[in-house]
Design a protein around this motif. Structure first.
Motif, PDB file in Angstrom:
ATOM      1  N   VAL A 131      35.800 100.905  -6.015  1.00  0.00           N
ATOM      2  CA  VAL A 131      34.689 100.067  -6.477  1.00  0.00           C
ATOM      3  C   VAL A 131      33.694  99.849  -5.354  1.00  0.00           C
ATOM      4  O   VAL A 131      32.476 100.012  -5.541  1.00  0.00           O
ATOM      5  CB  VAL A 131      35.202  98.729  -7.049  1.00  0.00           C
ATOM      6  N   VAL A 169      29.977 101.416  -5.665  1.00  0.00           N
ATOM      7  CA  VAL A 169      28.837 100.487  -5.729  1.00  0.00           C
ATOM      8  C   VAL A 169      27.846 100.821  -4.622  1.00  0.00           C
ATOM      9  O   VAL A 169      26.621 100.861  -4.855  1.00  0.00           O
ATOM     10  CB  VAL A 169      29.318  99.020  -5.661  1.00  0.00           C
ATOM     11  N   ASN A 206      24.177 102.273  -5.530  1.00  0.00           N
ATOM     12  CA  ASN A 206      23.020 101.464  -5.118  1.00  0.00           C
ATOM     13  C   ASN A 206      22.117 102.200  -4.137  1.00  0.00           C
ATOM     14  O   ASN A 206      20.900 102.006  -4.156  1.00  0.00           O
ATOM     15  CB  ASN A 206      23.473 100.121  -4.544  1.00  0.00           C
ATOM     16  N   ASN A 246      25.176 100.876 -14.294  1.00  0.00           N
ATOM     17  CA  ASN A 246      25.128  99.585 -13.607  1.00  0.00           C
ATOM     18  C   ASN A 246      26.493  99.234 -13.047  1.00  0.00           C
ATOM     19  O   ASN A 246      27.516  99.786 -13.461  1.00  0.00           O
ATOM     20  CB  ASN A 246      24.572  98.476 -14.511  1.00  0.00           C
ATOM     21  N   CYS A 247      26.474  98.332 -12.095  1.00  0.00           N
ATOM     22  CA  CYS A 247      27.694  97.881 -11.433  1.00  0.00           C
ATOM     23  C   CYS A 247      27.767  96.357 -11.464  1.00  0.00           C
ATOM     24  O   CYS A 247      28.261  95.743 -10.528  1.00  0.00           O
ATOM     25  CB  CYS A 247      27.720  98.355  -9.981  1.00  0.00           C
ATOM     26  N   ASP A 248      27.265  95.755 -12.536  1.00  0.00           N
ATOM     27  CA  ASP A 248      27.318  94.295 -12.580  1.00  0.00           C
ATOM     28  C   ASP A 248      28.742  93.819 -12.826  1.00  0.00           C
ATOM     29  O   ASP A 248      29.643  94.601 -13.116  1.00  0.00           O
ATOM     30  CB  ASP A 248      26.328  93.721 -13.595  1.00  0.00           C
ATOM     31  N   ILE A 249      28.927  92.543 -12.687  1.00  0.00           N
ATOM     32  CA  ILE A 249      30.272  91.976 -12.741  1.00  0.00           C
ATOM     33  C   ILE A 249      30.959  92.238 -14.079  1.00  0.00           C
ATOM     34  O   ILE A 249      32.173  92.429 -14.122  1.00  0.00           O
ATOM     35  CB  ILE A 249      30.254  90.467 -12.385  1.00  0.00           C
ATOM     36  N   SER A 250      30.207  92.304 -15.170  1.00  0.00           N
ATOM     37  CA  SER A 250      30.848  92.506 -16.471  1.00  0.00           C
ATOM     38  C   SER A 250      31.477  93.894 -16.592  1.00  0.00           C
ATOM     39  O   SER A 250      32.589  94.026 -17.111  1.00  0.00           O
ATOM     40  CB  SER A 250      29.859  92.258 -17.618  1.00  0.00           C
ATOM     41  N   LEU A 297      32.398  95.781 -14.008  1.00  0.00           N
ATOM     42  CA  LEU A 297      33.484  95.834 -13.023  1.00  0.00           C
ATOM     43  C   LEU A 297      34.727  95.128 -13.558  1.00  0.00           C
ATOM     44  O   LEU A 297      35.848  95.625 -13.400  1.00  0.00           O
ATOM     45  CB  LEU A 297      33.039  95.212 -11.697  1.00  0.00           C
ATOM     46  N   LEU A 298      34.531  93.993 -14.212  1.00  0.00           N
ATOM     47  CA  LEU A 298      35.646  93.283 -14.817  1.00  0.00           C
ATOM     48  C   LEU A 298      36.257  94.110 -15.946  1.00  0.00           C
ATOM     49  O   LEU A 298      37.484  94.172 -16.094  1.00  0.00           O
ATOM     50  CB  LEU A 298      35.198  91.914 -15.335  1.00  0.00           C
ATOM     51  N   ASN A 299      35.414  94.756 -16.739  1.00  0.00           N
ATOM     52  CA  ASN A 299      35.894  95.638 -17.810  1.00  0.00           C
ATOM     53  C   ASN A 299      36.823  96.706 -17.242  1.00  0.00           C
ATOM     54  O   ASN A 299      37.927  96.920 -17.746  1.00  0.00           O
ATOM     55  CB  ASN A 299      34.702  96.286 -18.518  1.00  0.00           C
TER      56      ASN A 299
END
Length: 166
Positions: free
Chosen positions: A69, A73, A77, A121-125, A127-129
């Motif tokens: 991760v 990321v 980025n 995208n690498c947003d928290i949602s 990543l949590l998924n």
């Protein structure tokens, strides 16, 4: 024509793997996760020959997941959500896995990282998924393999005799 038989152990192992895959996919779907089929595939890859190997594999993959991760990321980025960025990530990640003896993590964890690429995208949602997909897949595989002895058939001779006639 060569005759073949299917042993009770083969039938049991196929059932164990299929059930684990099914349960992982259902759990991921119920939780509303994207790419729920991946949880099932991680379960299949998590079931090793011994309980100890299964746990060690899960722990190696968990460590590798967090490293992957961070690497992905940074790559996405810096280079965008491109094939080049994924290639750079993969080079670094494979090297790290080889150095740390985590080769068993390379493919399943990189599949999870391709979901970041697909989502762009690498947003928290997301990543949590991906974390939950991993935890469900590896967790179900570990549980199934750890407790499968409790569910083994008492009369494997019966299975061997009749499963081969299917």
């Amino acid at each position: 024509m060569q005759k073949f038989t299917i042993s009770g152990k083969t039938v049991f192992n196929a059932g164990k793997i299929s059930l684990g895959c099914f349960l992982s996919m259902i759990a991921a779907t119920v939780l509303g996760l994207k790419y729920s089929a991946t949880a099932g595939l991680i379960t299949i890859l998590s079931i090793q020959q011994t309980k100890k190997e299964t746990v060690i594999t899960a722990l190696k993959r968990l460590s590798a997941f967090f490293c992957a991760v961070v690497i992905s990321v940074l790559c996405f980025n810096l280079l965008g959500y491109t094939t080049l960025a994924f290639g750079v990530y993969l080079f670094i990640f494979v090297m790290l896995c080889m150095i740390l003896d985590w080769q068993i993590a390379t493919v399943p964890i990189s599949v999870l990282i391709t979901h970041l690429l697909a989502e762009k995208n690498c947003d928290i949602s997301i990543l949590l998924n991906e974390f939950l997909i991993f935890v469900i897949g590896a967790g179900v595989g570990t549980i199934i393999n750890t407790f499968s002895d409790l569910f083994s058939f008492p009369n494997s001779a019966f299975l061997t005799k009749y499963a081969g006639k299917v």
